[in-house]
Design an enzyme around this catalytic site. Structure first.
Site, PDB file in Angstrom:
ATOM      1  N   HIS A 140      -5.677   2.838   1.017  1.00  0.00           N
ATOM      2  CA  HIS A 140      -4.866   3.925   1.579  1.00  0.00           C
ATOM      3  C   HIS A 140      -5.506   4.615   2.782  1.00  0.00           C
ATOM      4  O   HIS A 140      -4.861   4.798   3.817  1.00  0.00           O
ATOM      5  CB  HIS A 140      -4.600   5.003   0.515  1.00  0.00           C
ATOM      6  CG  HIS A 140      -4.010   4.465  -0.757  1.00  0.00           C
ATOM      7  ND1 HIS A 140      -3.074   3.471  -0.773  1.00  0.00           N
ATOM      8  CD2 HIS A 140      -4.205   4.797  -2.058  1.00  0.00           C
ATOM      9  CE1 HIS A 140      -2.730   3.202  -2.025  1.00  0.00           C
ATOM     10  NE2 HIS A 140      -3.407   3.987  -2.823  1.00  0.00           N
ATOM     11  N   ASP A 148       0.913  -1.139   0.000  1.00  0.00           N
ATOM     12  CA  ASP A 148       0.000   0.000   0.000  1.00  0.00           C
ATOM     13  C   ASP A 148       0.948   1.184   0.000  1.00  0.00           C
ATOM     14  O   ASP A 148       1.543   1.503   1.029  1.00  0.00           O
ATOM     15  CB  ASP A 148      -0.864  -0.001   1.267  1.00  0.00           C
ATOM     16  CG  ASP A 148      -1.888   1.114   1.215  1.00  0.00           C
ATOM     17  OD1 ASP A 148      -1.483   2.253   0.947  1.00  0.00           O
ATOM     18  OD2 ASP A 148      -3.081   0.857   1.422  1.00  0.00           O
ATOM     19  N   HIS A 149       1.147   1.802  -1.165  1.00  0.00           N
ATOM     20  CA  HIS A 149       2.295   2.722  -1.271  1.00  0.00           C
ATOM     21  C   HIS A 149       2.162   3.935  -0.337  1.00  0.00           C
ATOM     22  O   HIS A 149       3.146   4.584  -0.028  1.00  0.00           O
ATOM     23  CB  HIS A 149       2.558   3.136  -2.722  1.00  0.00           C
ATOM     24  CG  HIS A 149       1.627   4.180  -3.261  1.00  0.00           C
ATOM     25  ND1 HIS A 149       0.390   3.881  -3.749  1.00  0.00           N
ATOM     26  CD2 HIS A 149       1.758   5.525  -3.389  1.00  0.00           C
ATOM     27  CE1 HIS A 149      -0.196   4.994  -4.148  1.00  0.00           C
ATOM     28  NE2 HIS A 149       0.614   6.017  -3.951  1.00  0.00           N
TER      29      HIS A 149
HETATM   30  C1  BG6 Z   1      -3.395   4.615  -6.395  1.00  0.00           C
HETATM   31  C2  BG6 Z   1      -4.771   4.701  -7.001  1.00  0.00           C
HETATM   32  O1  BG6 Z   1      -3.336   3.573  -5.461  1.00  0.00           O
HETATM   33  O2  BG6 Z   1      -3.075   5.853  -5.755  1.00  0.00           O
HETATM   34  C3  BG6 Z   1      -4.848   5.875  -7.969  1.00  0.00           C
HETATM   35  O3  BG6 Z   1      -5.068   3.496  -7.673  1.00  0.00           O
HETATM   36  C4  BG6 Z   1      -4.397   7.158  -7.314  1.00  0.00           C
HETATM   37  O4  BG6 Z   1      -6.175   6.011  -8.475  1.00  0.00           O
HETATM   38  C5  BG6 Z   1      -3.058   6.978  -6.633  1.00  0.00           C
HETATM   39  O5  BG6 Z   1      -4.302   8.154  -8.318  1.00  0.00           O
HETATM   40  C6  BG6 Z   1      -2.691   8.188  -5.807  1.00  0.00           C
HETATM   41  O6  BG6 Z   1      -1.382   8.048  -5.338  1.00  0.00           O
HETATM   42  P1  BG6 Z   1      -0.479   9.338  -5.028  1.00  0.00           P
HETATM   43  O7  BG6 Z   1       0.765   8.766  -4.436  1.00  0.00           O
HETATM   44  O8  BG6 Z   1      -0.263  10.051  -6.328  1.00  0.00           O
HETATM   45  O9  BG6 Z   1      -1.273  10.190  -4.078  1.00  0.00           O
END
Ligand code: BG6
Length: 492
Positions: free
Chosen positions: A242, A179-180
């Site tokens: 997230h 979950d980045h």
């Molecule tokens: C991803 C989603 O996990 O996170 C995307 O699938 C979203 O829809 C993205 O745009 C947002 O990540 P960040 O790091 O740009 O806020």
């Protein structure tokens, strides 16, 4: 850190180009990769290695925060390429030979990481073929790990099925569910803020905190991902993963230690304590929206691969209760959406307007210009990283006029505090075997149970879904939901 082969499924995909190669490059540049490693990229196209390396170099230049030509040339020497169709077992047999060759020629141990940067629909077929081809048969002293990207399926049933397949061949401590958001610097700061400052932990409960707002807003639309988004919507794409992960980390009880399992044990308790929604909650505590276009951007329903009558939500605002002693009475508001006014991710903690605070306010002779505001703590995740705390002070040369001011720490303004990209942290953790920032199965399962229950309760989507104009903060109903409780969204 042990030498290893990283086998990258989806090696020619968007995620690999935009995030994974740049992160691996940065780790290499910072001397954080193992002494010996190989990145074996897999794709469906027949590309010569030289051409592939050139593409990777271009992508790193485009998506990385700075690069050094010489270091970059050194980095791409660690990359190999192989054509592979996910469903062709013979391709895996060839892959096994390639991995064995790398291990032999580089005199490396048999450690291998399978990174699945693919859609979840492929997780099971890849896992089955890895097993059938014998790639997973390694010596006892070597490790095998699998890294999978969210979403883990599109609902609880699919997530369970994927997990069952994975668990047939990998143990829980070999599965890294990415979950980045957990790799983002300020998310990792939540525990430090709470547990290393005498100021906050004693106040981290419903006696002192009125509500917590977690906003993750984006200005982009669904871009080229309309097909995927139609099956997910903002709820499954962002809330299930997230935002619930952020909530869990924020709201968990003090873990017994900072060991991975102790932290995960506390997180999962919070997710399981989230109160399931009743029909009344759907009306009072949930707003779904979908963006409309303007002269510059398309409406969601006009995006490519989107059904023109789609009822998929691109915006969610939800108020969640946590049924435990610490949080009974404090609402957690989560809000996320595409084509909103600003790209921002932050947690705002609104403390209670305490009796002392009100008492003091009542004593004031002249209330006209005085604010009577609760303290706000902001944990800014992106684009700015930092923490701010608002508090009330007397305006100089006035007769006790109270104004609100902020103590502001901007981490991203501090050159010595530059944060690495989320994927750098996550990849290095996968290589060194630290699962703390990866989700455990029971966390994912509990989050899916919560989300699935809501999906099943919201049957009348056409009535629930509100349109909103692009570049706004979503449907007005999201503001009204707060207003009914004398609250407002603090992230603007
Ligand atoms: C991803 C989603 O996990 O996170 C995307 O699938 C979203 O829809 C993205 O745009 C947002 O990540 P960040 O790091 O740009 O806020």
């Amino acid at each position: 850190m042990k030498d290893c082969v990283i086998v990258l499924f989806g090696g020619t995909g968007n995620l690999a180009y935009k995030k994974l190669y740049p992160a691996l490059y940065k780790l290499y540049e910072r001397n954080l990769m193992p002494n010996k490693f190989v990145i074996l990229s897999l794709g469906r196209r027949n590309i010569e290695l030289v051409e592939f390396k050139n593409i990777v170099k271009l992508k790193i230049k485009q998506f990385s925060n700075g690069y050094n030509e010489k270091v970059l040339n050194g980095f791409v020497d660690f990359i190999k390429y192989q054509i592979l169709n996910f469903d062709k077992i013979n391709d895996y047999v060839i892959l096994k030979g390639r991995i064995d060759d790398c291990v032999c020629s580089e005199k490396m141990p048999q450690n291998r990481i399978f990174y699945l940067a693919t859609a979840p629909g492929y997780f099971e077929i890849i896992t089955n073929n890895l097993e059938l081809s014998g790639i997973l048969d390694i010596k006892k002293d070597a490790y095998k790990r699998i890294v999978i990207e969210k979403p883990f399926g599109k609902d609880l049933a699919e997530a369970k099925s994927i997990n069952k397949t994975l668990r047939k061949v990998f143990s829980e401590n070999e599965i890294y569910r990415t979950d980045h958001y957990l790799g983002k610097a300020m998310i990792q700061n939540i525990m430090v803020l709470r547990f290393s400052n005498a100021l906050f932990e004693p106040l981290w409960n419903s006696e002192c905190i009125d509500n917590v707002q977690i906003t993750v807003s984006e200005t982009i639309g669904v871009e080229e991902r309309g097909g995927y988004y139609e099956t997910s919507g903002a709820f499954r794409d962002m809330i299930q993963s997230h935002l619930i992960q952020i909530l869990a980390l924020f709201a968990m009880d003090v873990p017994n230690s900072l060991e991975t399992e102790d932290i995960r044990n506390e997180k999962v308790k919070v997710i399981k304590a989230m109160k399931f929604f009743t029909n009344k909650d759907i009306v009072d505590n949930l707003v779904l929206g979908q963006y409309e276009g303007n002269s510059d951007v398309k409406s969601y329903v006009d995006e490519s691969k989107v059904n023109p009558n789609s009822l998929t939500e691109t915006f969610v605002a939800i108020g969640i209760d946590i049924n435990n002693k610490r949080w009974k009475g404090t609402k957690f508001y989560l809000r996320t959406g595409k084509r909103l006014k600003k790209k921002i991710a932050e947690i705002v903690v609104e403390f209670k307007n305490t009796t002392v605070n009100k008492f003091y306010y009542d004593l004031l002779k002249n209330k006209d210009n005085a604010v009577n505001s609760a303290n706000l703590l902001r944990i800014k995740i992106q684009p700015e990283e930092g923490i701010s705390l608002s508090f009330n002070v007397k305006k100089p040369s006035t007769d006790n006029i109270i104004v609100q001011k902020e103590m502001d720490y901007c981490q991203s303004c501090d050159i010595d505090m530059k944060s690495p990209e989320a994927y750098e942290k996550l990849i290095i953790d996968a290589i060194s075997g630290d699962q703390s920032l990866y989700a455990r199965w029971d966390e994912v399962e509990a989050a899916w149970s919560f989300v699935d229950k809501i999906s099943k309760t919201c049957l009348d989507r056409s009535r629930l879904l509100k349109k909103y104009k692009s570049s706004t903060w979503g449907p007005k109903e999201a503001e009204l939901m707060m207003k009914k409780n004398d609250l407002k969204w603090w992230s603007k």
